[in-house]
Scaffold this motif. Structure first.
Motif, mmCIF file in Angstrom:
data_model
loop_
_atom_site.group_PDB
_atom_site.id
_atom_site.type_symbol
_atom_site.label_atom_id
_atom_site.label_comp_id
_atom_site.label_asym_id
_atom_site.label_seq_id
_atom_site.Cartn_x
_atom_site.Cartn_y
_atom_site.Cartn_z
ATOM 1 N N ALA A 43 5.686 44.435 12.203
ATOM 2 C CA ALA A 43 4.466 44.054 11.476
ATOM 3 C C ALA A 43 4.494 42.606 11.015
ATOM 4 O O ALA A 43 3.467 42.050 10.635
ATOM 5 N N ARG A 56 -1.834 33.302 12.482
ATOM 6 C CA ARG A 56 -2.381 34.524 13.066
ATOM 7 C C ARG A 56 -3.880 34.675 12.822
ATOM 8 O O ARG A 56 -4.595 35.221 13.648
ATOM 9 N N ILE A 57 -4.327 34.269 11.652
ATOM 10 C CA ILE A 57 -5.681 34.615 11.221
ATOM 11 C C ILE A 57 -6.705 33.499 11.405
ATOM 12 O O ILE A 57 -7.824 33.737 11.840
ATOM 13 N N PRO A 90 4.171 38.761 10.732
ATOM 14 C CA PRO A 90 3.309 37.856 11.498
ATOM 15 C C PRO A 90 4.098 37.051 12.531
ATOM 16 O O PRO A 90 3.566 36.722 13.589
ATOM 17 N N GLU A 91 5.382 36.771 12.240
ATOM 18 C CA GLU A 91 6.163 35.996 13.200
ATOM 19 C C GLU A 91 6.645 36.853 14.376
ATOM 20 O O GLU A 91 7.145 36.333 15.355
ATOM 21 N N MET A 108 2.973 31.430 8.989
ATOM 22 C CA MET A 108 2.888 32.332 10.128
ATOM 23 C C MET A 108 1.628 33.192 10.064
ATOM 24 O O MET A 108 0.952 33.412 11.056
ATOM 25 N N LEU A 109 1.319 33.656 8.857
ATOM 26 C CA LEU A 109 0.130 34.492 8.684
ATOM 27 C C LEU A 109 -1.130 33.663 8.961
ATOM 28 O O LEU A 109 -2.041 34.105 9.662
ATOM 29 N N ALA A 138 -0.367 43.730 7.690
ATOM 30 C CA ALA A 138 -0.885 43.734 9.061
ATOM 31 C C ALA A 138 -2.050 44.721 9.165
ATOM 32 O O ALA A 138 -3.061 44.450 9.807
ATOM 33 N N PHE A 166 2.863 41.291 14.350
ATOM 34 C CA PHE A 166 1.727 41.435 13.442
ATOM 35 C C PHE A 166 1.015 42.749 13.735
ATOM 36 O O PHE A 166 -0.191 42.851 13.697
ATOM 37 N N PHE A 167 1.805 43.757 14.042
ATOM 38 C CA PHE A 167 1.228 45.029 14.465
ATOM 39 C C PHE A 167 1.388 46.119 13.414
ATOM 40 O O PHE A 167 2.446 46.267 12.819
ATOM 41 N N ALA A 168 0.315 46.872 13.183
ATOM 42 C CA ALA A 168 0.404 48.070 12.355
ATOM 43 C C ALA A 168 -0.497 49.122 12.954
ATOM 44 O O ALA A 168 -1.596 48.819 13.378
ATOM 45 N N TRP A 170 -5.304 43.357 7.314
ATOM 46 C CA TRP A 170 -5.884 42.215 8.036
ATOM 47 C C TRP A 170 -6.520 42.669 9.340
ATOM 48 O O TRP A 170 -7.559 42.164 9.756
ATOM 49 N N GLN A 171 -5.887 43.641 9.972
ATOM 50 C CA GLN A 171 -6.443 44.206 11.192
ATOM 51 C C GLN A 171 -7.843 44.761 10.914
ATOM 52 O O GLN A 171 -8.792 44.474 11.636
ATOM 53 N N THR A 203 -3.264 51.850 13.029
ATOM 54 C CA THR A 203 -4.439 51.894 12.156
ATOM 55 C C THR A 203 -4.539 53.198 11.387
ATOM 56 O O THR A 203 -4.093 54.242 11.846
#
Ligand SMILES: Nc1ncnc2c1ncn2[C@@H]1O[C@H](COP(=O)(O)OP(=O)(O)OP(=O)(O)O)[C@@H](O)[C@H]1O
Ligand SMILES: Nc1ncnc2c1ncn2[C@@H]1O[C@H](COP(=O)(O)OP(=O)(O)OP(=O)(O)O)[C@@H](O)[C@H]1O
Ligand SMILES: [Mg+2]
Ligand SMILES: [Mg+2]
Lengths: 348, 225
Positions: free
Chosen positions: A332, B217-218, A334-335, B213-214, B188, A338-340, B191-192, A342
């Motif tokens: 999860a 991503r955004i 971001p580096e 980093m965040l 995550a 960045f996956f979660a 934000w998704q 749903t």
């Protein structure tokens, strides 16, 4: 008291040892064994307030964690998994609807709520997660110095015997204890107390100024009220509060959110220094990368307990992590991915 | 977590983009800060002659060191503070002084944004009907609804704040460090949802984050305050 031969057992109390940690006097600086916390609440779907049944909701279960002298133990984990409840418990703060079982040792002694309360600011200092901890009506300089209830030197010196001075002068968290100080009738004593107190107070003012400078807080910030601070400034003020005292253990509950990387690094360097000088730090944080850069051990919290204690190095590769939640955390970031997944529970 | 699920997730985002195209009839909107200046009472100017234009297809990251004025700018953009000089305009008109604002703000500290004496169910209903799908996708559990804010963790509370803001059907969302208090997984996750909803419903965004980093991503663009 809890004693174990640490030379013979490399792994004990559910953890392995870091090179830097040691057992002063043969015990842990702080040890939590089988902590359970549950809350009594009223049934949420009852039709009326009056016939709602009481239900127990168990939040922390079978929790064991230890901190040695000389080390930083990082706790990372799901939000809502009970990290702040653990921090509150270690400060002897319990909600009225909470049922708590288990044991907490501090420096070889078994603790209860009252003795933990006494340690606030003297043995254990907290960097609280919520900025609401700052008193909205007191200028922040005063709060950091810890002279919240006693503005006039005279009033304090009259009331406080030398043995209680440090009590009165400690941080925001224990101002309630300050009221219980014994009266001193002897005038010679009073004069001594007054002088002692004055010096002590000047010292604390100096230390506060030094800490503000270290954390890049302009000297005029001392005369601001909490509502006049930016998020990152409030966070830094809370850090200064904890560093003012001379504790053996610092519990830092999310000390860095809202701080930019430079400032966060200053805070972590101070924790490292504190540990290197023989203190112990429990660093609760969501910033895994930052935690990994200073911690000696990492405990992963999920659903009210430690699901995995692992070496810092294992966070380099998700395959080295054993619990599904730790792996999910890794993905999860971001580096990384960045996956979660749903919806619903993050793991289901 | 397999690579397949990651891939499935990416295609999820793709579909939401396609859906966003279907919503092309939703018109664009523009949020503008024009010659904005602001200082708090009896202290020096924090923002001077600032100009910024944000469109509904953008996510703009505000960058500046701590204490410079990011949160202050956020509050000005959302109408919580009034500028000393200049103006904040939505489609060339000043923000309305009453009624539901089309520019909605989410705060860093949810415990300060919620009424401590109100149960969560009531707090949610403040901004009208919240769809069950939204509640589901934000991971809000039924049993939290009957609790008071102090009985929930920071991450749990922030989900309610997001639900409340999205239910108000805004054109712009101002997000001030909304995920700094959340674990990486929750971060995550929300934000998704937020990015998906914003793309689907053509909501523009201005946000603040201390994580490079965040931000990478955004953000579709960054802006130095
Ligand atoms: N007084 C209370 N009554 C009932 N439940 C409570 C109470 N206080 C906390 N909880 C519950 O206990 C759980 C743990 O809360 P806690 O604040 O310790 O989480 P946390 O790990 O610190 O989360 P975060 O990372 O978001 O700060 C949460 O699910 C919360 O809803
Ligand atoms: N209500 C207030 N009254 C007076 N001064 C304030 C008030 N709120 C903020 N300030 C001051 O305004 C300046 C900018 O604050 P702001 O909260 O906008 O900073 P920020 O960029 O968001 O910082 P951070 O990254 O730490 O959150 C700070 O110097 C702060 O002391
Ligand atoms: Mg917490
Ligand atoms: Mg801010």
């Amino acid at each position: 008291m809890l004693t174990l031969n640490h030379e013979l057992e490399q792994s004990h109390h559910h953890h392995k040892h870091a090179n830097t940690s040691h057992h002063v006097g043969g015990h842990h600086l702080m040890q939590v064994e089988n902590l359970n916390i549950s809350f009594t609440m009223y049934e949420s779907d009852a039709r009326s307030y009056f016939n709602a049944k009481q239900v127990q909701s168990n939040v922390i279960h079978d929790l064991c964690i230890g901190v040695h002298s000389g080390e930083i133990v990082a706790i990372v984990g799901a939000s809502g998994s009970g990290k702040t409840l653990l921090a509150d418990s270690l400060m002897g703060h319990f909600e009225p609807n909470a049922t708590v079982t288990g044991s907490i040792w501090f420096d070889g002694d078994k603790m209860d709520a009252a003795s933990l309360k006494k340690l606030r600011g003297h043995g254990i200092s907290l960097v609280p997660q919520s900025v609401n901890f700052l008193d909205p009506l007191i200028k922040v300089g005063k709060q950091v110095q810890g002279f919240t209830k006693s503005n006039s030197i005279k009033k304090c010196a009259d009331k406080v015997s030398p043995k209680n001075i440090s009590n009165n002068a400690s941080s925001i968290s224990n101002s309630d204890d300050a009221n219980n100080s014994d009266d001193v009738s002897n005038t010679g004593n009073t004069n001594k107390a007054r002088r002692f107190f004055k010096e002590h107070r000047a010292q604390r003012a100096k230390l506060q100024a030094k800490l503000f400078e270290r954390y890049n807080l302009n000297s005029n910030v001392a005369s601001l009220y909490p509502f006049e601070l930016s998020g990152g400034m409030a966070r830094r003020v809370l850090l200064c509060c904890a560093l003012m005292d001379n504790p053996k253990v610092i519990i830092a509950d999310e000390p860095t959110p809202g701080l930019d990387l430079e400032l966060a690094k200053v805070a972590l360097a101070d924790f490292r220094q504190f540990a290197n000088d023989g203190g112990g730090v429990l660093l609760i944080t969501h910033d895994i990368e930052l935690a990994l850069s200073v911690a000696d051990r990492v405990a992963v919290f999920y659903d009210g307990t430690v699901v995995e204690e692992t070496a810092v190095a294992n966070f380099a590769n998700p395959d080295l992590l054993s619990h599904p939640f730790s792996k999910a955390l890794w993905h999860a970031l971001p580096e990384h991915d960045f996956f979660a997944p749903t919806g619903g529970d993050a793991l289901s | 977590m397999t690579l397949d699920t990651v891939a499935a997730n990416v295609s999820d985002l793709e579909t939401s983009r396609l859906k966003a195209d279907l919503n092309a009839d939703l018109k664009e909107a523009v949020l503008e800060a024009r010659d904005l200046s602001f200082g708090y009472l009896n202290s020096k100017k924090i923002i001077s002659d600032l100009n910024l234009i944000v469109r509904t297809n953008e996510r703009v990251a505000l960058l500046a060191p701590s204490g410079r004025g990011k949160s202050t700018l956020c509050k000005l953009l959302a109408g919580y503070l009034l500028p000393n000089k200049g103006s904040v305009l939505l489609d060339d008109k000043p923000l309305p002084q009453s009624g539901v604002c089309l520019v909605q703000m989410v705060w860093q500290h949810p415990e300060q944004a919620l009424d401590p004496r109100m149960r969560m169910r009531q707090t949610l209903s403040e901004s009208g009907v919240v769809s069950p799908e939204l509640i589901e996708s934000l991971g809000i559990r039924q049993k939290w609804l009957s609790r008071y804010p102090h009985e929930l963790s920071g991450g749990e509370l922030q989900r309610f704040c997001l639900a409340r803001v999205l239910a108000a059907s805004p054109r712009f969302i101002i997000a001030d460090e909304i995920s700094t208090m959340l674990d990486a997984l929750t971060q995550a996750q929300i934000w998704q949802v937020l990015i998906r909803e914003c793309e689907k419903r053509r909501i523009g965004m201005v946000f603040v984050s201390h994580s490079a980093m965040l931000t990478k991503r955004i953000a579709t663009r960054t802006f130095k305050v």
